[in-house]
Design a protein around this motif. Structure first.
Motif, PDB file in Angstrom:
ATOM      1  N   VAL A  34       1.304  -0.866   0.207  1.00 50.07           N
ATOM      2  CA  VAL A  34      -0.264  -0.035   0.264  1.00 50.07           C
ATOM      3  C   VAL A  34       0.769   1.352   0.389  1.00 50.07           C
ATOM      4  O   VAL A  34       0.657   2.353  -0.518  1.00 50.07           O
ATOM      5  CB  VAL A  34      -0.978  -0.283   1.491  1.00 50.07           C
ATOM      6  CG1 VAL A  34      -1.555   1.272   1.171  1.00 50.07           C
ATOM      7  CG2 VAL A  34      -1.740  -1.080   1.241  1.00 50.07           C
ATOM      8  N   ALA A  35       1.648   1.187   1.085  1.00 55.40           N
ATOM      9  CA  ALA A  35       2.884   2.825   1.031  1.00 55.40           C
ATOM     10  C   ALA A  35       3.795   2.976   0.030  1.00 55.40           C
ATOM     11  O   ALA A  35       3.681   3.878  -0.457  1.00 55.40           O
ATOM     12  CB  ALA A  35       3.358   2.018   2.374  1.00 55.40           C
ATOM     13  N   PHE A  36       4.091   2.257  -1.160  1.00 61.41           N
ATOM     14  CA  PHE A  36       5.255   1.767  -1.609  1.00 61.41           C
ATOM     15  C   PHE A  36       5.336   1.545  -2.916  1.00 61.41           C
ATOM     16  O   PHE A  36       6.142   2.436  -3.884  1.00 61.41           O
ATOM     17  CB  PHE A  36       6.749   1.243  -1.373  1.00 61.41           C
ATOM     18  CG  PHE A  36       7.029   1.694   0.443  1.00 61.41           C
ATOM     19  CD1 PHE A  36       8.637   2.471   0.078  1.00 61.41           C
ATOM     20  CD2 PHE A  36       6.772   0.649   1.678  1.00 61.41           C
ATOM     21  CE1 PHE A  36       8.628   3.062   1.561  1.00 61.41           C
ATOM     22  CE2 PHE A  36       7.191   2.141   2.589  1.00 61.41           C
ATOM     23  CZ  PHE A  36       8.011   2.537   2.914  1.00 61.41           C
ATOM     24  N   PHE A  37       4.435   0.723  -3.249  1.00 58.16           N
ATOM     25  CA  PHE A  37       4.026  -0.004  -4.840  1.00 58.16           C
ATOM     26  C   PHE A  37       2.489   0.623  -5.103  1.00 58.16           C
ATOM     27  O   PHE A  37       1.607   1.559  -4.239  1.00 58.16           O
ATOM     28  CB  PHE A  37       3.886  -1.327  -4.979  1.00 58.16           C
ATOM     29  CG  PHE A  37       4.884  -1.939  -4.384  1.00 58.16           C
ATOM     30  CD1 PHE A  37       6.145  -1.900  -5.686  1.00 58.16           C
ATOM     31  CD2 PHE A  37       5.651  -2.209  -2.931  1.00 58.16           C
ATOM     32  CE1 PHE A  37       7.151  -2.445  -5.317  1.00 58.16           C
ATOM     33  CE2 PHE A  37       6.853  -2.741  -3.330  1.00 58.16           C
ATOM     34  CZ  PHE A  37       7.627  -2.625  -4.165  1.00 58.16           C
ATOM     35  N   VAL A  52      -4.637  -9.424  -1.861  1.00 63.54           N
ATOM     36  CA  VAL A  52      -5.689  -8.010  -0.770  1.00 63.54           C
ATOM     37  C   VAL A  52      -5.561  -6.634  -1.967  1.00 63.54           C
ATOM     38  O   VAL A  52      -5.942  -6.192  -2.178  1.00 63.54           O
ATOM     39  CB  VAL A  52      -5.812  -8.926   0.268  1.00 63.54           C
ATOM     40  CG1 VAL A  52      -6.998  -7.737   0.882  1.00 63.54           C
ATOM     41  CG2 VAL A  52      -6.656 -10.043   0.909  1.00 63.54           C
ATOM     42  N   TYR A  53      -4.567  -6.798  -1.488  1.00 63.41           N
ATOM     43  CA  TYR A  53      -3.887  -5.796  -1.788  1.00 63.41           C
ATOM     44  C   TYR A  53      -3.033  -4.680  -2.500  1.00 63.41           C
ATOM     45  O   TYR A  53      -3.268  -3.555  -3.044  1.00 63.41           O
ATOM     46  CB  TYR A  53      -3.289  -4.978  -0.075  1.00 63.41           C
ATOM     47  CG  TYR A  53      -3.789  -4.722   0.981  1.00 63.41           C
ATOM     48  CD1 TYR A  53      -4.558  -3.895   1.150  1.00 63.41           C
ATOM     49  CD2 TYR A  53      -3.757  -6.662   1.921  1.00 63.41           C
ATOM     50  CE1 TYR A  53      -5.525  -4.149   2.294  1.00 63.41           C
ATOM     51  CE2 TYR A  53      -4.476  -6.057   2.594  1.00 63.41           C
ATOM     52  CZ  TYR A  53      -4.900  -5.556   2.941  1.00 63.41           C
ATOM     53  OH  TYR A  53      -5.840  -5.412   4.670  1.00 63.41           O
ATOM     54  N   TRP A  54      -2.726  -5.384  -3.479  1.00 61.93           N
ATOM     55  CA  TRP A  54      -2.365  -4.516  -5.003  1.00 61.93           C
ATOM     56  C   TRP A  54      -3.158  -4.282  -5.482  1.00 61.93           C
ATOM     57  O   TRP A  54      -4.037  -4.572  -6.256  1.00 61.93           O
ATOM     58  CB  TRP A  54      -1.879  -6.596  -5.693  1.00 61.93           C
ATOM     59  CG  TRP A  54      -0.929  -5.816  -6.456  1.00 61.93           C
ATOM     60  CD1 TRP A  54      -1.201  -6.101  -7.932  1.00 61.93           C
ATOM     61  CD2 TRP A  54       0.580  -5.412  -6.750  1.00 61.93           C
ATOM     62  NE1 TRP A  54       0.247  -5.532  -8.964  1.00 61.93           N
ATOM     63  CE2 TRP A  54       0.389  -5.020  -7.959  1.00 61.93           C
ATOM     64  CE3 TRP A  54       1.242  -4.663  -6.222  1.00 61.93           C
ATOM     65  CZ2 TRP A  54       1.979  -4.817  -8.467  1.00 61.93           C
ATOM     66  CZ3 TRP A  54       2.490  -4.504  -6.472  1.00 61.93           C
ATOM     67  CH2 TRP A  54       2.884  -4.781  -7.171  1.00 61.93           C
ATOM     68  N   GLN A  55      -2.604  -3.188  -5.556  1.00 61.43           N
ATOM     69  CA  GLN A  55      -3.515  -1.862  -6.771  1.00 61.43           C
ATOM     70  C   GLN A  55      -4.497  -1.863  -6.027  1.00 61.43           C
ATOM     71  O   GLN A  55      -5.902  -1.380  -6.873  1.00 61.43           O
ATOM     72  CB  GLN A  55      -3.296  -2.299  -8.315  1.00 61.43           C
ATOM     73  CG  GLN A  55      -2.408  -2.529  -8.562  1.00 61.43           C
ATOM     74  CD  GLN A  55      -1.191  -1.319  -9.234  1.00 61.43           C
ATOM     75  OE1 GLN A  55      -1.562  -0.471  -8.885  1.00 61.43           O
ATOM     76  NE2 GLN A  55      -0.712  -1.669  -9.648  1.00 61.43           N
ATOM     77  N   LYS A  56      -4.726  -1.745  -4.695  1.00 64.75           N
ATOM     78  CA  LYS A  56      -5.696  -0.693  -4.313  1.00 64.75           C
ATOM     79  C   LYS A  56      -5.254   0.685  -3.904  1.00 64.75           C
ATOM     80  O   LYS A  56      -4.711   0.690  -3.393  1.00 64.75           O
ATOM     81  CB  LYS A  56      -6.450  -1.986  -2.818  1.00 64.75           C
ATOM     82  CG  LYS A  56      -6.803  -3.101  -3.856  1.00 64.75           C
ATOM     83  CD  LYS A  56      -8.440  -2.948  -4.290  1.00 64.75           C
ATOM     84  CE  LYS A  56      -8.788  -4.330  -4.272  1.00 64.75           C
ATOM     85  NZ  LYS A  56      -7.685  -5.983  -4.980  1.00 64.75           N
TER      86      LYS A  56
END
Lengths: 106, 486, 487, 178, 611
Positions: free
Chosen positions: E437-440, E512-516
């Motif tokens: 979330v923070a770096f990508f 779950v979090y990729w590109q969210k």
């Protein structure tokens, strides 16, 4: 021993006690400062009577009478001063009723 | 050397006389306090910790009549009262330096003399009470300070000052008179021929029953002076409403008199009495720590908070006393010094804040650390000392007291009073949080820092004392080492 | 009988001084009030000196008595006559400033206290009821006159009448008591009771009755509860120097008589002693509590001193109640108490009388900010009141200390705690004045205080005494030892 | 005879004393007081105190009573008004009077054990004027002389107290220099 | 030698406070120099013979109680010392950059030095009281540093909370010390060990007493290492400057609790029951904190909860050590993990600090994104740290130390072991979430657009910390700590498990979090975790409120019952009585006569005239 005819020291002491109590009563119920003063004299006299009778009935060499003599003297002096004071009071306030003499209280 | 002790004792009195005859008040007082301080320091350096008994003793001839207690004026020092005398002169100097601005102001030239006379008399009384070796003079000297305290409090104080001062006077006199009863009981309970008022000649010869009869009077009498629960209600309002230097002297120094007295009389001569009453007084001292601690938490003003906090700490001192162990008693001595210094510091600084901001209510203060960093720094040191942070004098005393009490088997009492370290942290940090942290309030904006050196010095002296004793408690402990030998 | 000795005995010197004053007042009127007063003081000083002559008790040789002793200048008598003389000197001295303000007072005002003192000294040294009675009446009657002296003031007259009636009542009870004492002992000698008692130990009703009645008479002099009721009114109404004398000399007369009757002559008659001790203890407790409590809501210093003098009577009685079964501490304590109480009392009354106008007759409203208006005057009141309150290091504490110690030693713990409570109350009402003086701001345009030299001297003298004796009570020890050592 | 005299005296003293207290008119009270003093003098006589009886009559019934009457006249006192009785006080008074009677009974018992019945025939070494005078001027000389002081004070006191209101001297003038 | 290590930071603190406060630059250099001296000293010590050149200073000597300020020279202390000083040194450097523009820089460095002093003191402590002294002192410095920005209400509250909660722990710690002293007659570690190994205590004590004593000591750890239920202060403590969070609330101070447990393990070992409690509390905290960490959005808070979780591991390891064959394996594992954790957690915090610094104090991860491109050094070192924390097999130090703990757990209690694995899984999951979330992904917000890499003085420490985070596993730290007594034996069950949880967490997080751009998971239980299981609220409603109510009641009682009714009541009664007595004085002579005569009567009666 008949208490009516055989007079003992107790009789005289009783008389003195009665006189004393009458004096006390007067002091407590009368309001006229002069009467109160008279009653106080009465109390002194009661003491005198007791002293004289003790002196008579016991072997004391008369010292009781001498004491009475002193008491009478002192009482006379006291009366003189007391009456002078009462006169001075009357002159200032025209009052002899001690019930009205309550300026200093609480 | 013994003359030096007399000089220390007499110098406040000399200054009083000088001021009464028109000498410049502030200077005279300062000189007197300095003389006392230097004198006591010299005495402390020359004190021989290995010798037994009192040193630097000066005494008058004992009186000829046996029937009248053989009163004798005698002063001297040993390991117990040397620290207290030293404490007195240190706090005394600080109190004299820390003049509230309204007293030292130009328009108050006349009142200044009276102020310093009374302050010096308090100093004199405290010093004499600690140095005296005769119960009679011990008692008298303590009382010497009463009327000056009363007068200063009622005149220069704040808030409900008159009520507080009156309450203080009545309460303390009641305590003193009960104490007088205790002293009589103590004296007359000693076996014939051993009766003496001289501390040097007393021996622990009383039988157990007499001891338990005498002890409660002494503890209650001294206890009132020390604000033992439930006789504490004079203290918070008195300290809160008195001018800062008076609170410094009274809470810092004079209040220790009660503990000192018990340390002198009850501990060595009434051990069985102490033991038989331990339960009752342990309950009371726990109330001091826990109940008063909780009350302290609820305070809404800094001065009352400090007042209650100083009451609370008395519980620890009593705990140390009732431990009756060398460790606990050493702790008592240390904590008396530490508490004296820290309380004086806190009251002094609170006084400075009040002088500047005009209020000590938490709701009106805040963010002082921004405006007055030095003042805040010093206050936080005081607060930290008060909650027993290591490196500052109180810690060493408190921890020794805990050790002593634990050693004495007072497990539950100790455990509950250790809870006090949490309670004191709660209220002290709340106070620091509301006064110094947070955003600057309008009232706080009026507060200037301690800019001039003459404002700073009194508090710096106290801080140095706190740190010195905190880091090197042996400084004081070594004096009393031989006293409580195992 | 050596006439030179008799003429140089203190009583006669006082009497002669008084007579000379009276004579010169009527014959040579060109002397000023001041000179007359100085002469009176000089006479009192002379008498004071005469007390130290080896023949100071020469009056005892008057009358060719065979086995009756009327007069003996023993240690106790010596102590009390010194006390009376010093007191009267101060009273006369303070009369000076008072007279300036109330000029109606004639020069007799200086003569009467001297004669009063003669009566007091006679009581202190008397060993026979006749002399005791006459001496007491000299005191009482002269106080009738003194209290009512300011005839132009209603309050003074009212006080006079009150004192007169209650005084006469007490004389009546006293005389009745003496009658029964006489009836029991069959002698007018004071110590005859001891012989009677040692013959048969039982206490007859008449002895107890006489003891009670005599206590009432003495209690009146000391203003002890329940014979106290006159005190507050009379203290307030009487001219202030007279109040001072009432609070000191008159009270001490009661004390010395009590000591003579029950503690010195009576030593050895243990039955009566313990009885009397108990009753005196009760009187003490009552005096302490009532005086202390009733003084709390007052607003006039003279009146407060009236109530507080009741508590001081209580403290003195407390000391006396403690001396039974040969305990001397109580007796010593009482003497010490008097020595420290009287100077403090005089100091306060000095101020009250010298500044009667400025202080509005002792009304509290006049004390506001006195500490600023006149520091020295305020200081004097402070010292006096604090000493009376018994706060160290002033002398008053030594008195309380001694009394309390005696009570404790005697085991009357309840009395100790009553004394304690009273002392605390005392601190409250004495400090009330101190508060007004130092805490309140002075009102604008208040009167100024002119300090005369004699005021300064008296303040210095008395406060120095109170301070020194508080810190160094040793002289009191010497004194007590000297008084109570049987000669 | 002894008994008769005593009872006459007792009744006389008591009645006249009560009359003193009970009379509302001061003059009447004073006269009753004088009567009671005279009865007391008779009592002294019955106790063989002859000189004292004389003194009683002269000093009390004579001088003191005259003084009282004189003052009453001088002040022109009227009779006191009738007041309602305070019952509480009355009860207290009765207590006050009854208790001493009980005390008296005890004392009577005690003294009657030790003393005898009054009898004039017994040769009682009564104190005559001569003996009394000797005692006063020899043994009791000191108290007697002290009485002189008392009288002196009384004299001064009366003079001072009955002086006309002295004209107040000027306040500001301070000590007089006439 | 010990003084050379201990005193320089103190001197620096004093010098800065007294003299160089007006000169921030100079102050910071002084502080760093002091830290450097300590670090070098401890480095030398690490490789020297143990206990050589240690000088004790007698602080107090009373009958039965001798307290010294001395030093321990065993491997445990030497290892810990190195960790503390060197991590500290790096953080000092980092702070140079991070605090460069802060007006309170000098104060910051003074307090940092004070902290270093206190922390070194704890490590060196050779007796319980000395440890307690420095224990309190780190509390103070932590308090001061959390409240460094005291103008912020949140910081002020957090600092207060931290101190008070720690005090609760200290309460138990002190009681524990008292118990130890009363039982064994000494507080010196060496002597204690001797006494205990001889099996003789100065005083007899029951098993229950021993347990209370041990739990008392543990309570100290509970406060300092933020174990449940005293964990609440640590997340709030993130209000302090980030280097502080890195140093105090991640690497060193919070680990002091674990260090202390290892130090006194021989005492704890006397009470298996207490060790059980410790093990469960530790593992419970680990799991509990891990759950909460999955739902936090503040970068520092996520790290804080992960710290909690890792500390739980360590504590649990000590607790479980009682139940295994070679107890020293447990303590060693704990210390091992402590050491590696110090490196990678400091790294993570500093990385977070670097991010926060460049984003002008933006801490919400949902407002970041794509930072790896803007700040490559920070980003990649952060990833290294994350991997270490997740326990990326073989290439990171975290893997080895975690393995050691899990091995202990496996031997001691399978349930605990399973919980440990669950925790590891969760750790892997939330760290993946954080990094992704923070770096990508896409930059979210203006701040991110203008973000740029931090200066060298900040990035160099990151790099320096990344190295040991990777290789520390191969340095045989555990061997050193245990004095070479640890045997490594590979358990394939454990290895496999570790692989699975690492990969599983990573995959789940990725999925779950990729590109969210916002939180995709929103079901009920997670709400609970998001709100930290309402512990703050619970405490506020029970303890804080209860204490306030009690205080209020007591204050009421004090003011009205004691102050008013009792004290003023006595006065009022006296006044009232006085008024009553006054009424008798009504000015009427006859009343006075009545009083007089009744008095006479009473006198007669009391006197016994009427017998």
């Amino acid at each position: 021993m008949n208490p009516l005819t055989d007079i003992t020291l107790a009789h005289y002491l009783g008389l003195s006690a009665i006189l004393f109590m009458i004096g006390v009563t007067g002091v407590l119920i009368r309001r006229n400062v002069l009467i109160i003063y008279m009653c106080l004299e009465m109390m002194l006299n009661a003491a005198n009577l007791a002293l004289v009778s003790f002196d008579r009935f016991q072997d004391t060499g008369g010292s009781g009478q001498i004491l009475v003599f002193f008491i009478i003297t002192v009482a006379a002096a006291e009366v003189a001063v007391g009456l002078a004071l009462i006169v001075a009071l009357y002159r200032k306030l025209q009052k002899t009723d001690i019930a009205q003499l309550a300026g200093l209280k609480f | 050397m013994s003359e030096l002790l007399l000089i220390c004792l007499a110098s406040p009195l000399a200054a009083v006389t000088a001021i009464a005859f028109g000498a410049p008040a502030r200077k005279s007082a300062l000189i007197a306090a300095l003389v006392s301080l230097i004198g006591t320091l010299v005495l402390a350096i020359n004190f021989d910790p290995t010798a037994s008994g009192y040193q630097f003793v000066t005494e008058t001839e004992p009186l000829a009549l046996d029937s009248f207690f053989n009163i004798q004026f005698a002063v001297g020092l040993d390991g117990i009262n040397l620290p207290l005398v030293l404490l007195t002169s240190v706090v005394g100097l600080a109190a004299i330096l820390a003049v509230p601005s309204r007293i030292s102001s130009e328009e108050n030239q006349a009142g200044e003399g009276g102020y310093f006379i009374n302050l010096l008399l308090i100093l004199f009384g405290a010093m004499g009470a600690f140095a005296s070796l005769d119960l009679f003079y011990l008692y008298i000297f303590h009382e010497v300070a009463l009327i000056p305290t009363f007068l200063l409090m009622g005149y220069w104080g704040n808030g409900d000052k008159r009520f507080s001062a009156t309450q203080l006077a009545l309460y303390l006199m009641t305590g003193s008179l009960i104490l007088l009863g205790g002293i009589f009981a103590f004296y007359f309970s000693m076996p014939e021929g051993m009766q003496t008022m001289d501390l040097r000649e007393m021996e622990a010869v009383m039988d157990g029953k007499a001891q338990s009869a005498v002890l409660p009077l002494l503890v209650v009498g001294f206890g009132i002076l020390v604000s033992l629960f439930p006789f504490h209600s004079w203290a918070p309002s008195a300290y809160a409403n008195s001018p800062a230097p008076v609170a410094m002297l009274h809470a810092g120094v004079l209040k220790k008199f009660g503990i000192y007295g018990l340390l002198r009389l009850a501990v060595p001569f009434l051990p069985e009495g102490m033991e038989s009453w331990t339960n009752v007084f342990c309950v009371l001292l726990l109330m001091n720590v826990l109940y008063v601690g909780l009350v302290t938490i609820h305070q809404k003003k800094l001065d009352f908070l400090l007042g209650y906090s100083s009451v609370m700490h008395m519980g620890y001192l009593f705990l140390g006393l009732f431990s009756m162990k060398a460790i606990g008693l050493s702790g008592v001595i240390l904590l008396m010094v530490g508490h004296g210094l820290s309380t004086a510091l806190l009251f002094g600084l609170a006084g400075e804040i009040r002088d500047r901001a005009g209020t000590l209510e938490f709701s009106k203060l805040g963010g002082l650390a921004t405006k007055a960093p030095l003042l805040s720094f010093l206050f936080i040191i005081g607060a930290m000392a008060s909650i027993g942070l290591p490196g500052l004098a109180n810690f060493s005393g408190e921890i020794l007291i805990y050790f002593g009490a634990w050693e004495a088997g007072l497990y539950w009492v100790t455990a509950m009073s250790v809870l006090g370290i949490v309670i004191s942290a709660v209220y002290m940090l709340r106070a620091v949080r509301s006064v110094f942290y947070g955003e600057l309030s309008p009232e706080s904006g009026r507060v200037n820092d301690l800019v001039q050196w003459k404002e700073r010095i009194p508090y710096l002296i106290l801080v140095v004392g706190l740190i010195l004793v905190g880091i090197y408690p042996k400084l004081i402990l070594k004096w009393s080492e031989t006293l409580f030998g195992a | 009988m050596n006439f030179m000795h008799i003429f140089s005995s203190p009583e006669v010197i006082l009497l002669l001084t008084a007579v000379l004053i009276l004579v010169f007042e009527s014959v040579l009127t060109k002397f000023s009030d001041h000179a007359v007063r100085m002469f009176a003081i000089f006479g009192a000083l002379l008498a004071l000196g005469a007390c130290f002559c080896p023949w100071s008790g020469a009056l005892g040789s008057i009358g060719s008595s065979t086995d009756l002793i009327f007069y003996e200048a023993d240690g106790l008598a010596q102590f009390f006559r010194l006390l009376f003389l010093i007191t009267v000197i101060f009273v006369l001295w303070m009369t000076g400033d008072y007279q300036k303000r109330f000029p109606v007072a004639g020069r007799e005002f200086c003569a009467i206290p001297l004669l009063t003192t003669v009566g007091m000294i006679l009581v202190a040294s008397a060993k026979d009821w006749t002399l005791v009675f006459v001496g007491l009446e000299i005191v009482t009657i002269s106080f009738y006159v003194l209290v009512a002296y300011q005839r132009n003031l209603a309050s003074s007259l009212e006080a006079g009448v009150k004192y007169l009636i209650i005084g006469a009542l007490s004389t009546g009870t006293l005389v009745y008591g003496i009658a029964f004492w006489f009836g029991t002992t069959q002698s007018t000698q004071l110590d005859a009771l001891a012989f009677v008692m040692s013959d048969d130990g039982a206490l007859s009703t008449s002895v107890l009755l006489s003891a009670a009645l005599i206590l009432a008479g003495v209690g009146f002099k000391m203003a002890a509860v329940p014979f106290h009721a006159w005190a507050p009114d009379v203290y307030q109404g009487a001219p202030t120097p007279v109040t001072a004398y009432l609070a000191t000399g008159s009270k001490a007369v009661g004390v010395v008589l009590l000591i003579r009757l029950f503690y010195l002559t009576g030593l050895g008659m243990q039955e009566l002693e313990s009885q009397v001790s108990l009753i005196i203890g009760i009187l003490a407790a009552a005096s302490l509590l009532l005086g202390g409590l009733a003084a709390l809501p007052q607003f006039n210093l003279k009146r407060v001193l009236g109530y507080s003098s009741i508590t001081h009577a209580g403290f003195i009685l407390l000391g006396l109640s403690a001396c039974w079964q040969g305990r001397e501490l109580g007796l010593e304590a009482v003497l010490i108490y008097l020595v420290v109480y009287i100077p403090a009392s005089i100091l306060v009354f000095w101020i009250l009388s010298t500044y009667a106008d400025e202080l509005d007759g002792g009304e509290y409203s006049a004390f506001h900010g006195l500490g600023k208006r006149s520091p020295l005057v305020a200081f004097a009141i402070l010292i006096g009141l604090v000493s009376m309150a018994g706060i160290p290091p002033l002398g008053g504490f030594i008195g309380k200390f001694a009394v309390m110690a005696a009570v404790w030693e005697a085991g009357s713990y309840w009395l100790f705690f009553i004394g304690l409570a009273t002392a605390v109350m005392g601190i409250y009402y004495y400090l009330q004045v101190v508060k007004l003086m130092y805490w309140n701001e002075p009102e604008e345009g208040g009167p100024t205080f002119h300090l005369s030299i004699s005021t300064k001297v008296v303040i210095g003298l008395l406060s120095a005494f109170l301070l020194l004796i508080g810190l160094w009570p040793k002289p009191l020890e010497w004194m007590v030892g000297w008084v109570l050592t049987p000669s | 005879m002894e008994a008769l005299i005593f009872w006459i005296v007792a009744v006389g003293v008591t009645v006249s004393a009560i009359a003193v207290v009970a009379n509302r008119n001061p003059v009447a009270s004073a006269l009753c007081l004088a009567t009671s003093f005279i009865f007391l003098a008779i009592a002294f006589l019955s106790l063989q105190a002859f000189f004292l009886a004389m003194v009683q009559v002269i000093v009390y019934a004579g001088a003191v009573m005259v003084l009282f009457l004189f003052i009453i006249m001088l002040l022109d006192l009227k009779a006191e008004e009738k007041r309602s009785i305070s019952w509480g006080k009355l009860a207290l008074l009765i207590v006050l009077l009854v208790v001493p009677l009980a005390v008296f009974q005890q004392i009577a018992g005690e003294v009657n054990e030790e003393t005898e019945v009054l009898s004039w025939s017994e040769n009682q070494s009564s104190l005559g004027v001569k003996e009394l005078g000797e005692a006063l001027f020899q043994e009791y000389l000191l108290p007697f002389e002290a009485t002189a002081v008392l009288l002196l004070i009384a004299t001064i006191g009366v003079v001072i107290l009955s002086q006309r209101q002295a004209t107040p001297k000027n306040h500001a003038k301070g000590s007089e220099t006439s | 030698m010990n003084w050379l290590i201990l005193l320089p930071p103190l001197l620096a603190a004093i010098v800065i406070t007294l003299f160089t406060r007006p000169f921030p630059k100079l102050s910071s250099y002084i502080s760093i120099a002091a830290c450097l001296v300590s670090a070098v000293g401890s480095g030398i010590l690490l490789f020297s013979d143990q206990a050589s050149g240690m000088l004790d200073w007698e602080w107090m000597n009373l009958p039965g109680l001798r307290i010294t300020i001395g030093a321990m020279g065993d491997p445990l202390a030497r290892m810990m010392l190195v960790v503390v000083t060197w991590v500290g040194l790096l953080i000092h450097f980092f702070s140079l950059g991070y605090m460069a523009k802060d007006p309170g820089k000098a104060r910051f460095f003074a307090q940092l030095s004070l902290f270093m002093f206190s922390m070194i003191g704890i490590v060196l402590a050779n007796n319980l009281v000395m440890m307690f002294i420095f224990w309190e002192l780190v509390g103070l410095s932590s308090y001061l540093l959390i409240g460094f920005w005291f103008q912020r209400p949140a910081a002020a509250e957090a600092s207060k909370k931290a101190f008070i909660v720690n005090r609760v722990g200290d309460f138990g710690f002190l009681l524990g010390i008292l118990g130890v002293w009363a039982t064994f007659g000494t507080v010196d570690f060496a002597e204690l060990e001797k006494v205990i190994s001889n099996g003789v205590g100065a005083n007899p004590i029951t098993q229950g007493g021993l347990m209370l004593m041990a739990l008392g000591l543990f309570m100290g750890c509970m406060g300092k290492s933020a174990q449940f239920p005293l964990h609440v202060w640590l997340p709030d403590a993130m209000e302090g400057p980030t280097p502080v969070s890195a140093l105090i609330h991640a690497a060193t101070m919070v680990a002091a609790g674990v260090y202390m447990l290892c130090r006194v393990f021989f005492i704890l070992d006397l009470s298996p029951a207490a060790l059980q409690v410790i093990a469960w509390i530790g593992m419970g905290t680990a799991l509990f904190a891990a759950v909460i960490a999955t739902r936090q959005n503040d970068i520092k808070r996520i790290l804080a909860y992960s710290t909690l979780s890792q500390l739980g591991y360590m504590v649990s390891a000590v607790g479980m050590a009682g139940a295994i064959e070679h107890p020293e394996y447990g303590t060693t594992a704990a210390m091992y993990h402590l050491t590696t954790h110090a490196f990678f957690k400091a790294l993570l915090f500093l990385g977070a600090g670097s991010v926060i610094h460049s984003l002008h104090h933006e801490q919400n991860i949902w407002k970041m994104g794509g930072l790896i491109k803007k700040m490559p050094v920070t980003g990649w070192t952060f990833v290294i740290g994350t991997l270490a924390l997740m326990g990326c097999p073989y290439i990171t130090a975290g893997f080895w130390s975690k393995e050691a703990i899990l091995a202990v757990a496996l031997e001691a209690n399978p349930v605990l072991c399973i919980l440990g694995f669950v925790t590891a899984l969760l750790t892997s999951f939330y760290m993946t979430r954080l990094v992704i979330v923070a770096f990508f992904g896409q930059p979210r917000g203006d701040e991110v657009e203008h973000a740029h890499e931090s200066p060298l003085v900040m990035t160099v420490p990151l790099v320096l910390l990344a190295i040991p985070s990777l290789i520390a596993g191969y340095l045989h730290i555990d061997q050193f700590i245990a004095g070479g007594k640890v045997e490594h034996h590979v358990d394939f069950l454990l290895l496999g498990g570790s692989f699975v949880v690492f990969a599983g967490g990573l995959a789940a997080g990725w999925y779950v979090y990729w590109q969210k751009n916002e939180e995709p998971l929103t079901f009920g239980f997670l709400k609970l975790a998001e709100n930290k299981f309402y512990f703050d609220e619970l405490y506020a409603a029970t303890i804080v409120r209860g204490q306030d109510l009690l205080a209020q009641a007591m204050a009421w009682f004090d003011q009205w019952i004691i102050g008013a009714v009792l004290v003023r009541g006595v006065g009022a009664t006296a006044g009232l009585l006085g008024q009553c007595f006054r009424l008798f004085q009504n000015g009427m002579i006859q009343t006075y006569a009545w009083i007089f005569l009744l008095g006479v009567l009473l006198l007669c009666l009391v006197m016994g005239v009427l017998s």
